[in-house]
Design an enzyme around this catalytic site. Structure first.
Site, short mmCIF file in Angstrom:
data_model
loop_
_atom_site.label_atom_id
_atom_site.label_comp_id
_atom_site.label_asym_id
_atom_site.label_seq_id
_atom_site.Cartn_x
_atom_site.Cartn_y
_atom_site.Cartn_z
N LYS A 184 10.41 0.56 -11.53
CA LYS A 184 11.11 1.23 -10.41
C LYS A 184 12.35 0.44 -10.02
CE LYS A 184 7.80 1.35 -7.32
NZ LYS A 184 6.85 0.65 -8.18
N MET A 218 1.10 -0.59 8.40
CA MET A 218 0.80 -2.00 8.66
C MET A 218 0.16 -2.25 10.02
SD MET A 218 1.76 -2.99 5.85
CE MET A 218 0.96 -4.52 6.23
N GLY A 233 3.70 -2.98 2.58
CA GLY A 233 4.09 -1.94 1.66
C GLY A 233 5.58 -1.79 1.48
P1 MGD Z 1 -2.77 2.66 -2.27
O1 MGD Z 1 -2.72 3.44 -3.53
O2 MGD Z 1 -2.32 3.32 -1.04
O3 MGD Z 1 -1.93 1.33 -2.57
O4 MGD Z 1 -0.34 -0.31 -1.66
P2 MGD Z 1 -1.89 -0.14 -1.92
O5 MGD Z 1 -2.62 -0.17 -0.67
O6 MGD Z 1 -2.26 -1.11 -2.96
O7 MGD Z 1 -4.29 2.22 -1.97
C1 MGD Z 1 -4.88 1.02 -2.41
C2 MGD Z 1 -6.28 1.14 -2.86
O8 MGD Z 1 -7.19 1.41 -1.79
C3 MGD Z 1 -6.54 2.23 -3.88
O9 MGD Z 1 -6.74 1.63 -5.15
C4 MGD Z 1 -7.80 2.91 -3.38
O10 MGD Z 1 -8.73 3.20 -4.40
C5 MGD Z 1 -8.35 1.88 -2.41
N1 MGD Z 1 -9.30 2.39 -1.41
C6 MGD Z 1 -9.52 3.65 -0.99
N2 MGD Z 1 -10.51 3.67 -0.07
C7 MGD Z 1 -10.94 2.40 0.09
C8 MGD Z 1 -11.94 1.77 0.89
O11 MGD Z 1 -12.67 2.39 1.65
N3 MGD Z 1 -12.05 0.42 0.80
C9 MGD Z 1 -11.31 -0.33 -0.06
N4 MGD Z 1 -11.52 -1.64 -0.11
N5 MGD Z 1 -10.37 0.25 -0.84
C10 MGD Z 1 -10.18 1.58 -0.76
C11 MGD Z 1 0.28 0.41 -0.68
C12 MGD Z 1 1.69 -0.13 -0.52
O12 MGD Z 1 2.38 0.07 -1.73
C13 MGD Z 1 2.41 0.48 0.58
S1 MGD Z 1 1.64 0.53 2.10
C14 MGD Z 1 3.70 0.91 0.45
S2 MGD Z 1 4.50 1.51 1.81
C15 MGD Z 1 4.44 0.81 -0.81
N6 MGD Z 1 4.45 2.10 -1.48
C16 MGD Z 1 4.52 2.17 -2.82
C17 MGD Z 1 4.69 3.42 -3.49
O13 MGD Z 1 4.85 4.48 -2.87
N7 MGD Z 1 4.67 3.41 -4.85
C18 MGD Z 1 4.51 2.27 -5.58
N8 MGD Z 1 4.52 2.34 -6.89
N9 MGD Z 1 4.40 1.06 -4.97
C19 MGD Z 1 4.36 1.02 -3.63
N10 MGD Z 1 4.22 -0.19 -3.02
C20 MGD Z 1 3.76 -0.25 -1.69
FE1 SF4 Z 2 9.07 -3.58 -8.37
FE2 SF4 Z 2 8.47 -3.94 -5.80
FE3 SF4 Z 2 9.74 -5.85 -7.14
FE4 SF4 Z 2 11.01 -3.59 -6.56
S1 SF4 Z 2 10.25 -5.11 -5.08
S2 SF4 Z 2 11.02 -4.66 -8.53
S3 SF4 Z 2 9.36 -2.09 -6.71
S4 SF4 Z 2 7.69 -5.13 -7.52
#
Ligand code: MGD
Ligand code: SF4
Ligand code: MGD
Length: 751
Positions: free
Chosen positions: A79, A169, A373
């Site tokens: 990305k 957050m 995030g």
């Molecule tokens: P999510 O896919 O929302 O991503 O980053 P993450 O929180 O890592 O969910 C994380 C995990 O929570 C999932 O694997 C899901 O299976 C698990 N989960 C679901 N229910 C439960 C539960 O009850 N307990 C536990 N322990 N786990 C559970 C989010 C982060 O990513 C954020 S907040 C933002 S704003 C950014 N967005 C983003 C994006 O849109 N795309 C990509 N590629 N990267 C991103 N990075 C950031």
């Molecule tokens: Fe990839 Fe996140 Fe690093 Fe951008 S800040 S290069 S999206 S890991």
């Protein structure tokens, strides 16, 4: 423009060992391009906050590469490496638009701003300041959020200041504040390199923080004795490098974490010397308790009982607890699986409990560490106080002393700030739906796709008796459909400002090119808005974002945040500095609350640790009982629906869908179904599957795999044509007000 997928693969192939571990990244992509000059910046996307170098030729951005001097050491994920075409997308809005007879039509800046201000003034005159508000973003620059919050809170005396970090957050903030007395993590990314146990819970790090995941994988590769535990109901790519992947019934983390604490105290794996000196035990009614009371409280969480609640085998809980406690340095990492829950704050507390109980804190590699995030949720919204109950640098609206301090710093008469916190995000959008909120300014967020229980809030946005002014870059964002006025901002490297990432590291996004058409830096739009609204010009005396940064440093200085040493000149020279940083020669802070590391602790302080956010200098171990999700599966809605992210798309897809390579890898949303459930229902890959919740129903194509556990289905939420948030629930955590995007009950059937 940028790099092609072929070039990307060439760069990544050089590191095939990481690729074999499922770690996608690009190294110094775009290095070989001929450019006129490079401008230092930060990636537009995730809270990892990778440093980038933006290559400019003939006044156009032609490529980006990783900044070798920032924490990402020159690496970018796909990305980040493919960001360039987004700047030049045909959907860019380049002039102000006003809705006339239902259609957005071009207007002059003057015409658009006059209309915005007339609507805001009219609402205030008729219904008071409580009828207007601002809804911002963890993707706006620090200076933008600080300014918007100041204009509303200090200029208009309106505390209806919110933003998407409430969806993201807020529970982490609530967790840190209740446990340590201060927001933001104690440790930093450096801890990954020293940890001997990485406890990852509710974070799909490999897809959402890929460059940090690369660092985690590198740690494991360097020392195979390092243990990785992944606690996630889905077998994500992150789980595939784990020594232990622990799937379980979603929403039962509180039981699992208390169960681990139970094992730790029963097997005397706790660090008594540490917790007897540095910890206060407290029950749910905020009554002080003893360690013995805590042991008693935990009696209810035997591994066998935890197994009944969560499905985690009792021996697995025992094994996890032992690895966590007995490792020489344990680091926990978590994200939305923990935060987006109606007990998100409690779940945050319970993770910190394990660290305080075992003394895994304040030493290299030992720390609780919530992953942020967005690129600037910490830096913009959390730190500068861009939510309805906050003032800058950890101050609170409800505290008179904090208001008085800010009144002094902002040159306002004493007791002139509004003492009543404003509406939090869900309350704000509910007020719009109920006709109580009349005018809203929205910046850098796409709520018509990202809010839960969308039908309700979209109906609110569609009401004729309210007014939405939207500052947005792309015409195809869902919220544009509901905006009465759209104002075109300068995008990413078209203006200068600061992002602050997960590890308290602030870095400058340099201006590389001029914005197109009539687009303007957001700070200029906001100052214009303030002056037209009749805000005292002395409150907004800024020529540019650097002036705002100077003020922010001064405002943070009397607090433990202390940004005084992070001057603009240093930000230009260096690739990110971690606060607190009190003087210009201070290197920034790696570990908080430790004497000799944290500049807020006097060098001659008598103890090694000082949790200065708490009156007695002790952090809190909370007694938080198990409570389930707001909407548990039942006979009618027997499955759990969870939502989240995929590696190649950012949120609502308005940016990543414009990059052909990213769009092709995930062209549309789908539903992930477990092999076992698919077999029972006769569902095959590609079949249409109907999901129906108490709110709405929708059809998705099936992806059958071993990722979800039986009883669970997952849908990514990037697709504007398949709005999964029409199905999600808007139940919120009582403390943090963050919605439970991660769990709701659904029916699943072959369509
Ligand atoms: P999510 O896919 O929302 O991503 O980053 P993450 O929180 O890592 O969910 C994380 C995990 O929570 C999932 O694997 C899901 O299976 C698990 N989960 C679901 N229910 C439960 C539960 O009850 N307990 C536990 N322990 N786990 C559970 C989010 C982060 O990513 C954020 S907040 C933002 S704003 C950014 N967005 C983003 C994006 O849109 N795309 C990509 N590629 N990267 C991103 N990075 C950031
Ligand atoms: Fe990839 Fe996140 Fe690093 Fe951008 S800040 S290069 S999206 S890991
Ligand atoms: P984005 O797509 O990031 O999502 O939700 P949003 O913030 O609504 O929206 C950013 C908007 O700003 C886009 O429309 C983009 O085109 C525009 N934009 C881009 N750059 C600029 C700029 O420089 N200036 C301006 N003015 N605009 C710009 C995020 C939110 O979603 C978050 S943070 C979380 S953690 C939640 N996660 C989540 C989930 O896990 N599941 C489900 N189902 N829903 C979720 N919603 C939440």
């Amino acid at each position: 423009m940028g790099i092609s997928r072929r070039e990307f693969l060439k760069y990544t192939a050089a590191s095939s060992a990481f690729m074999a571990m499922g770690v996608p990244f690009a190294m110094a992509a775009g290095q070989n391009k001929q450019v006129d000059h490079w401008v230092k910046g930060v990636c537009r996307f995730c809270g990892t906050g990778c440093g980038v170098m933006v290559g400019v030729k003939n006044k156009k951005v032609v490529t980006v590469k990783g900044d070798p001097n920032n924490h990402n050491a020159g690496f970018l994920c796909l990305k980040g490496a493919l960001m360039v075409p987004i700047i030049y997308a045909k959907e860019r809005i380049t002039q102000p638009l006003i809705r006339k007879n239902g259609k957005l039509t071009p207007a002059s800046w003057d015409e658009a701003m006059e209309l915005v201000v007339a609507k805001f003034k009219d609402a205030i005159a008729k219904y008071g300041v409580k009828s207007v508000g601002y809804y911002g973003s963890g993707q706006a620059l620090t200076e933008e959020t600080y300014l918007a919050s100041k204009i509303f809170k200090a200029g208009l005396k309106c505390n209806n200041v919110e933003g998407n970090p409430r969806l993201c957050m807020a529970s982490a903030v609530g967790g840190y504040v209740t446990t340590f007395g201060k927001d933001e993590p104690c440790g930093s990314y450096d801890d990954i390199d020293a940890a001997t146990c990485l406890f990852i819970i509710g974070s799909n790090t490999s897809e959402c923080h890929p460059i940090l995941f690369k660092r985690i994988a590198a740690r494991k590769q360097a020392d195979p004795n390092v243990k990785i535990i992944v606690v996630d109901p889905r077998r994500t790519n992150t789980a595939r490098i784990a020594d232990m992947h622990v799937p379980f019934k979603p929403g039962t983390d509180l039981a699992i974490l208390n169960g681990m604490a139970h094992v730790i105290v029963q097997e005397e794996l706790d660090d008594y010397r540490f917790h007897s000196k540095y910890v206060t035990f407290m029950d749910n009614n905020k009554q002080k308790k003893t360690f013995e009371d805590y042991v008693k409280f935990l009696e209810d969480y035997t591994p066998e009982k935890v197994e009944q609640l969560s499905g985690v085998p009792a021996d697995t809980t025992r094994k996890m607890a032992k690895i966590f406690a007995e490792s020489s340095a344990t680091m926990s990492l978590w994200c939305m699986g923990i935060n987006q829950r109606i007990r998100g704050v409690w779940a945050n507390n319970l993770i910190s409990n394990l660290h305080l109980l075992t003394g895994h804190i304040g030493k290299p590699g030992a720390t609780p560490f919530s992953l942020t995030g967005q690129p600037n949720a910490c830096g913009g919204v959390r730190d500068t106080g861009g939510l309805c109950h906050m003032l800058p640098a950890g101050r609170l609206i409800k505290k008179k002393a904090h208001r008085n301090e800010m009144e002094k710093l902002w040159g306002l008469p004493q007791d002139s700030l509004n003492p009543k916190p404003g509406l939090h995000t869900i309350a704000m959008w509910s007020a719009l739906a109920e006709g109580k909120l009349k005018a809203l300014l929205v910046l850098c967020t796409n709520p018509a796709q990202s809010l839960p229980n969308l039908d309700k809030y979209r109906q609110g946005m569609a009401r004729k008796d309210n007014f939405i002014a939207l500052i947005e870059t792309f015409s195809d964002a869902e919220t544009v459909k509901y905006a009465d006025v759209v104002l075109p901002p300068a995008y990413w490297c078209e203006r200068e400002g600061v992002f602050g990432c997960s590890e308290r590291r602030y870095a400058l996004v340099g201006k590389a090119i001029d914005p197109p058409g009539q687009c303007k830096p957001t700070v200029n739009i906001l100052v214009d808005f303030a002056l037209r609204m009749g805000v005292d010009p002395k409150l907004v005396p800024y020529k540019n974002s650097a002036d705002i940064w100077k003020e922010w440093r001064a405002v943070s200085r009397p607090t433990p945040y202390n940004f005084w040493g992070i001057t603009r000149e240093r930000l230009r020279r260096e690739s990110g500095i971690r606060w607190p940083c009190p003087t210009e020669d201070h290197p920034g802070t790696r570990i908080r609350y430790v004497r000799g590391e944290d500049p807020n602790i006097p060098k001659d302080y008598k103890k090694k640790y000082f949790f200065y956010g708490k009156p007695d200098g002790r952090a809190v171990i909370w007694f938080r009982p198990y409570k389930g999700a707001a909407e548990e599966p039942d006979q009618t809605y027997p499955f759990v629906l969870t939502t989240g992210r995929v590696i190649d798309h950012w949120h609502t897809g308005t940016m990543t869908m414009k990059v052909p390579e990213l769009r092709r890898s995930f062209p549309k949303a789908y539903v992930e179904v477990s092999t076992e459930d698919a077999k029972k229902m006769g569902i095959h890959n590609g079949d249409n599957v109907l999901l129906e919740t108490r709110r709405d129903k929708m059809v998705f194509q099936a992806r059958v795999s071993d990722v979800c556990r039986p009883g669970l289905v997952f849908v990514p939420w990037f697709d504007a044509h398949l709005l999964i948030n029409k199905l999600t629930k808007d139940a919120i955590d009582k403390g943090s007000k963050q919605p439970e995007f991660k769990i709701c009950a659904t029916k699943v059937s072959k369509a």
